[in-house]
Design a protein around this motif. Structure first.
Motif, mmCIF file in Angstrom:
data_model
loop_
_atom_site.group_PDB
_atom_site.id
_atom_site.type_symbol
_atom_site.label_atom_id
_atom_site.label_comp_id
_atom_site.label_asym_id
_atom_site.label_seq_id
_atom_site.Cartn_x
_atom_site.Cartn_y
_atom_site.Cartn_z
ATOM 1 N N PRO A 72 -3.364 -11.131 -2.699
ATOM 2 C CA PRO A 72 -4.603 -10.687 -2.060
ATOM 3 C C PRO A 72 -5.523 -10.025 -3.080
ATOM 4 C CG PRO A 72 -2.674 -9.805 -0.931
ATOM 5 C CD PRO A 72 -2.192 -10.458 -2.172
ATOM 6 N N SER A 73 -6.793 -10.008 -2.769
ATOM 7 C CA SER A 73 -7.793 -9.314 -3.585
ATOM 8 C C SER A 73 -8.298 -8.116 -2.806
ATOM 9 C CB SER A 73 -8.971 -10.237 -3.883
ATOM 10 O OG SER A 73 -8.543 -11.384 -4.575
ATOM 11 N N ARG A 90 -7.421 -3.758 5.766
ATOM 12 C CA ARG A 90 -8.139 -4.214 4.585
ATOM 13 C C ARG A 90 -7.358 -3.835 3.330
ATOM 14 N NH1 ARG A 90 -12.986 -6.171 4.388
ATOM 15 N NH2 ARG A 90 -13.542 -5.209 6.378
ATOM 16 N N CYS A 91 -7.194 -4.785 2.441
ATOM 17 C CA CYS A 91 -6.579 -4.524 1.143
ATOM 18 C C CYS A 91 -7.626 -3.807 0.295
ATOM 19 C CB CYS A 91 -6.165 -5.847 0.491
ATOM 20 S SG CYS A 91 -5.619 -5.674 -1.204
ATOM 21 N N VAL A 92 -7.372 -2.560 -0.061
ATOM 22 C CA VAL A 92 -8.340 -1.803 -0.869
ATOM 23 C C VAL A 92 -7.956 -1.770 -2.341
ATOM 24 C CG1 VAL A 92 -9.173 -0.424 1.069
ATOM 25 C CG2 VAL A 92 -7.307 0.446 -0.340
ATOM 26 N N ALA A 93 -6.694 -2.094 -2.645
ATOM 27 C CA ALA A 93 -6.258 -2.118 -4.040
ATOM 28 C C ALA A 93 -4.970 -2.925 -4.152
ATOM 29 C CB ALA A 93 -6.032 -0.708 -4.567
ATOM 30 N N GLU A 134 3.048 -2.851 -9.043
ATOM 31 C CA GLU A 134 2.928 -4.301 -9.185
ATOM 32 C C GLU A 134 3.650 -4.979 -8.027
ATOM 33 O OE1 GLU A 134 1.357 -7.506 -10.864
ATOM 34 O OE2 GLU A 134 1.306 -5.643 -12.004
ATOM 35 N N GLY A 135 3.015 -5.987 -7.409
ATOM 36 C CA GLY A 135 3.621 -6.697 -6.287
ATOM 37 C C GLY A 135 3.376 -6.040 -4.938
ATOM 38 N N TYR A 136 2.513 -5.029 -4.903
ATOM 39 C CA TYR A 136 2.195 -4.305 -3.671
ATOM 40 C C TYR A 136 0.688 -4.183 -3.521
ATOM 41 C CZ TYR A 136 7.067 -2.826 -3.369
ATOM 42 O OH TYR A 136 8.431 -2.806 -3.255
ATOM 43 N N ILE A 137 0.269 -3.861 -2.291
ATOM 44 C CA ILE A 137 -1.138 -3.555 -2.041
ATOM 45 C C ILE A 137 -1.231 -2.205 -1.336
ATOM 46 C CG2 ILE A 137 -1.749 -6.000 -1.818
ATOM 47 C CD1 ILE A 137 -2.191 -5.403 1.244
ATOM 48 N N LEU A 138 -2.418 -1.625 -1.406
ATOM 49 C CA LEU A 138 -2.756 -0.449 -0.616
ATOM 50 C C LEU A 138 -3.653 -0.957 0.503
ATOM 51 C CD1 LEU A 138 -2.720 2.695 -0.349
ATOM 52 C CD2 LEU A 138 -4.847 2.680 -1.652
ATOM 53 N N ALA A 139 -3.207 -0.853 1.746
ATOM 54 C CA ALA A 139 -3.924 -1.373 2.902
ATOM 55 C C ALA A 139 -4.394 -0.213 3.766
ATOM 56 C CB ALA A 139 -3.029 -2.308 3.711
ATOM 57 N N ILE A 140 -5.703 -0.163 4.008
ATOM 58 C CA ILE A 140 -6.290 0.928 4.790
ATOM 59 C C ILE A 140 -7.250 0.335 5.824
ATOM 60 C CG2 ILE A 140 -7.744 3.007 4.703
ATOM 61 C CD1 ILE A 140 -6.637 3.600 1.962
ATOM 62 N N GLY A 141 -7.232 0.875 7.019
ATOM 63 C CA GLY A 141 -8.155 0.438 8.056
ATOM 64 C C GLY A 141 -9.576 0.891 7.755
ATOM 65 N N ASP A 142 -10.558 0.090 8.171
ATOM 66 C CA ASP A 142 -11.964 0.432 7.940
ATOM 67 C C ASP A 142 -12.347 1.752 8.607
ATOM 68 O OD1 ASP A 142 -12.117 -1.912 6.543
ATOM 69 O OD2 ASP A 142 -13.470 -2.924 7.935
ATOM 70 N N ASN A 143 -11.726 2.039 9.743
ATOM 71 C CA ASN A 143 -11.957 3.294 10.447
ATOM 72 C C ASN A 143 -10.857 4.268 9.995
ATOM 73 O OD1 ASN A 143 -12.673 5.302 12.226
ATOM 74 N ND2 ASN A 143 -12.385 4.071 14.075
ATOM 75 N N TYR A 153 2.666 4.935 5.703
ATOM 76 C CA TYR A 153 3.967 4.314 5.483
ATOM 77 C C TYR A 153 4.152 3.743 4.081
ATOM 78 C CZ TYR A 153 1.052 0.534 7.454
ATOM 79 O OH TYR A 153 0.036 -0.330 7.764
ATOM 80 N N GLY A 154 3.209 3.954 3.204
ATOM 81 C CA GLY A 154 3.373 3.521 1.820
ATOM 82 C C GLY A 154 2.765 2.161 1.539
ATOM 83 N N PHE A 155 2.994 1.702 0.336
ATOM 84 C CA PHE A 155 2.428 0.438 -0.127
ATOM 85 C C PHE A 155 3.080 -0.737 0.588
ATOM 86 C CE2 PHE A 155 2.233 3.489 -3.679
ATOM 87 C CZ PHE A 155 0.855 3.588 -3.784
ATOM 88 N N VAL A 156 2.317 -1.826 0.750
ATOM 89 C CA VAL A 156 2.793 -3.013 1.452
ATOM 90 C C VAL A 156 3.176 -4.072 0.415
ATOM 91 C CG1 VAL A 156 2.168 -4.842 3.073
ATOM 92 C CG2 VAL A 156 1.267 -2.533 3.402
ATOM 93 N N PRO A 157 4.420 -4.592 0.472
ATOM 94 C CA PRO A 157 4.805 -5.649 -0.469
ATOM 95 C C PRO A 157 3.971 -6.914 -0.233
ATOM 96 C CG PRO A 157 6.733 -4.732 0.642
ATOM 97 C CD PRO A 157 5.523 -4.200 1.338
#
Length: 168
Positions: A72-73, A90-93, A134-143, A153-157
């Motif tokens: 993901p980007s 949303r993937c923020v990083a 590496e191999g994970y994303i930081l996912a945050i809701g727009d709200n 819950y931490g980074f998402v693989p």
């Protein structure tokens, strides 16, 4: 002759059902959004198409990828499983993106110039991480004020991401 026509019709129907199931499992799916964590971009009750081939081929009846060909980007709206439920965030990083934390008067997380609020518990969960692994994303809701996401819950693989939302 009539028996052969009925058998042919049944074969066409069975083939259509099999193709539909394969498309839903591997190519495109539709999810109904529950909650306000992605507002204003995505509203509670919206039906969204999800491209299940965006990042790889999903394992059938599983919560991970069989083959992966893309990550993901930042900015992608992705779907993944968390505690038995499909989650849209949303993937923020992506790893290895650096993270900046602030614990002055309030707790904050800064990623690519955008600041996200943190509770004390969220700060303690993520605060020791100088970057997204590496191999994970930081996912945050727009709200972000109401969203339960990577801050909780931490980074998402990346291997657990089931697809990319096509329309947001």
């Amino acid at each position: 002759m009539e028996k052969k026509t009925k058998l042919t019709s049944i074969c066409y129907i069975a083939a259509g059902i099999a193709i539909g199931v394969l498309l839903k499992l591997f190519v495109i799916d539709f999810v109904r959004i529950q909650g306000t964590s992605m507002e204003p971009a995505i509203q509670d009750g919206d039906f969204l198409p999800v491209n299940r081939l965006s990042y790889g081929v999903n394992k059938p009846f599983s919560n991970s990828l069989l083959f992966q060909w893309k990550e993901p980007s930042a900015g992608d709206v992705v779907i993944y499983m968390m505690k038995g439920s499909q989650v849209v965030k949303r993937c923020v990083a992506v790893g290895p993106e650096p993270l900046e934390f602030s614990a002055s008067s309030v707790y904050n997380l800064k990623v690519k110039g955008v600041t996200y609020p943190l509770t004390e518990e969220q700060y303690h969960l993520l605060g020791d991480s100088p970057m997204v692994p590496e191999g994970y994303i930081l996912a945050i809701g727009d709200n972000a004020e109401v969203s339960i996401d990577s801050r909780n819950y931490g980074f998402v693989p990346v291997k657990n991401i089931l697809g990319k939302v096509l329309c947001k």
